[in-house]
Design an enzyme around this catalytic site. Sequence first.
Site, PDB file in Angstrom:
ATOM      1  N   HIS A  96       5.541   5.747  11.477  1.00  0.00           N
ATOM      2  CA  HIS A  96       5.216   5.590  10.000  1.00  0.00           C
ATOM      3  C   HIS A  96       4.208   6.771   9.681  1.00  0.00           C
ATOM      4  CE1 HIS A  96       3.770   3.991   6.179  1.00  0.00           C
ATOM      5  NE2 HIS A  96       3.486   2.901   6.492  1.00  0.00           N
ATOM      6  N   ARG A 149      11.671   3.648   2.957  1.00  0.00           N
ATOM      7  CA  ARG A 149      11.245   2.778   4.121  1.00  0.00           C
ATOM      8  C   ARG A 149      12.244   2.011   4.498  1.00  0.00           C
ATOM      9  NH1 ARG A 149       6.057  -1.023   4.214  1.00  0.00           N
ATOM     10  NH2 ARG A 149       5.190   0.784   5.043  1.00  0.00           N
ATOM     11  N   ARG A 154       0.848  -1.392   0.107  1.00  0.00           N
ATOM     12  CA  ARG A 154      -0.085  -0.020  -0.106  1.00  0.00           C
ATOM     13  C   ARG A 154       0.839   1.144   0.198  1.00  0.00           C
ATOM     14  NH1 ARG A 154      -3.045  -3.994   1.501  1.00  0.00           N
ATOM     15  NH2 ARG A 154      -0.961  -4.615   2.726  1.00  0.00           N
ATOM     16  N   THR A 155       1.910   1.377   0.844  1.00  0.00           N
ATOM     17  CA  THR A 155       2.592   2.530   0.872  1.00  0.00           C
ATOM     18  C   THR A 155       3.410   2.796  -0.243  1.00  0.00           C
ATOM     19  OG1 THR A 155       2.886   2.181   3.377  1.00  0.00           O
ATOM     20  CG2 THR A 155       4.286   3.828   2.325  1.00  0.00           C
ATOM     21  N   LYS A 184      26.753  -3.966  -2.708  1.00  0.00           N
ATOM     22  CA  LYS A 184      28.180  -3.860  -2.679  1.00  0.00           C
ATOM     23  C   LYS A 184      28.791  -3.246  -1.609  1.00  0.00           C
ATOM     24  CE  LYS A 184      27.879  -3.074  -7.866  1.00  0.00           C
ATOM     25  NZ  LYS A 184      28.096  -2.133  -8.646  1.00  0.00           N
TER      26      LYS A 184
HETATM   27  C1  NCD Z   1       1.968  -1.065   7.980  1.00  0.00           C
HETATM   28  C2  NCD Z   1       3.493  -1.037   8.181  1.00  0.00           C
HETATM   29  O1  NCD Z   1       4.295  -1.197   7.177  1.00  0.00           O
HETATM   30  O2  NCD Z   1       3.952  -0.743   9.188  1.00  0.00           O
HETATM   31  N1  NCD Z   1       1.649  -1.389   6.660  1.00  0.00           N
HETATM   32  C3  NCD Z   1       1.247  -0.267   5.885  1.00  0.00           C
HETATM   33  O3  NCD Z   1       2.078   0.680   5.648  1.00  0.00           O
HETATM   34  N2  NCD Z   1      -0.030  -0.044   5.454  1.00  0.00           N
HETATM   35  C4  NCD Z   1       1.552  -2.099   8.902  1.00  0.00           C
HETATM   36  C5  NCD Z   1       1.763  -3.629   8.909  1.00  0.00           C
HETATM   37  O4  NCD Z   1       2.663  -3.914   8.267  1.00  0.00           O
HETATM   38  O5  NCD Z   1       1.529  -4.215   9.837  1.00  0.00           O
END
Ligand code: NCD
Length: 285
Positions: free
Chosen positions: A108, A80, A29-30, A59
Amino acid sequence: MLDIAENAKESNLLKGTIVTLIFFEPSSRTFGSFGAAVKQLGGATIDIQNPQSVSSVAKGESLEDTIKTFESYSHALVMRHPTAGSAKIAADAAIIPLINAGDGGASHPTQALLDLYTIYNQFRKLTDLTVVATGDILHSRTIHSLIQGLSLYSGNTMYLLSPPQLKLSREDFNTFSKSGIKLVEIEKEEDIPQNAQVWYWNRIQKERFASHEEAEKYKDTFVLTKKLLETYGNKDMIIMDPLPRVGEIDLDVDTDTRAVYLRTQMRNGKYVRMALLALVLGKLS
Ligand code: NCD
């Protein structure tokens, strides 16, 4: 920001703009919504999923050098990373905007923005709310960020339902409790308040445990079932989950009209990220 997200639509605001999406951890999703947001606004992305295997990280290149590399080809970065604190290191190394798309178990923030937007859309306020959050509170970065987001508004209370071993760290509990939100830790479903506006379920974050066996111990704790909803829920609440769902909500809850996780909550991710990118890139006042 809420107004902007509400009015976000296709435009050419980001025409000629390149955003690098660099994801050291899996994401549906992100990653998907950031990519869609950039493209919906006429921009383009450099997509790097798994830099550990497809970039010079393999590397042995440092995070700072990797960030400096992609910033020379883009106008903003979205990152991320599995290690808490890495977003700060990367942002310090960068001279262009860097958006934190998940920072280990710590935070997040863009998920919190879309969660707040989803709550606001339903209740037209972000104050005086009662929210129940459940699951792996210790490791859930989305719950950490939701607590921080709700702390910015007055009168909010969060009930944190988890096994004792998966409570917030005492350090986080103390810091968050001083930030303007009331936190109530509970261990039994019977203690769920009947007047909550939001139930926020999140999976056990198995990748943050020392071993698979350790994570398995908590599998299927506090599963959201129709029965639980009937017993402790109310008709005006909404049910949220940042997803992915890994057993924490029964499939037959999906058709309940209060369940927004596979509907508006997920879709709002794109609108909120469109607004955020336009703001961060100076395309809006
Ligand atoms: C979340 C995350 O990555 O922290 N997912 C997301 O970005 N929608 C929640 C999760 O992974 O449980």
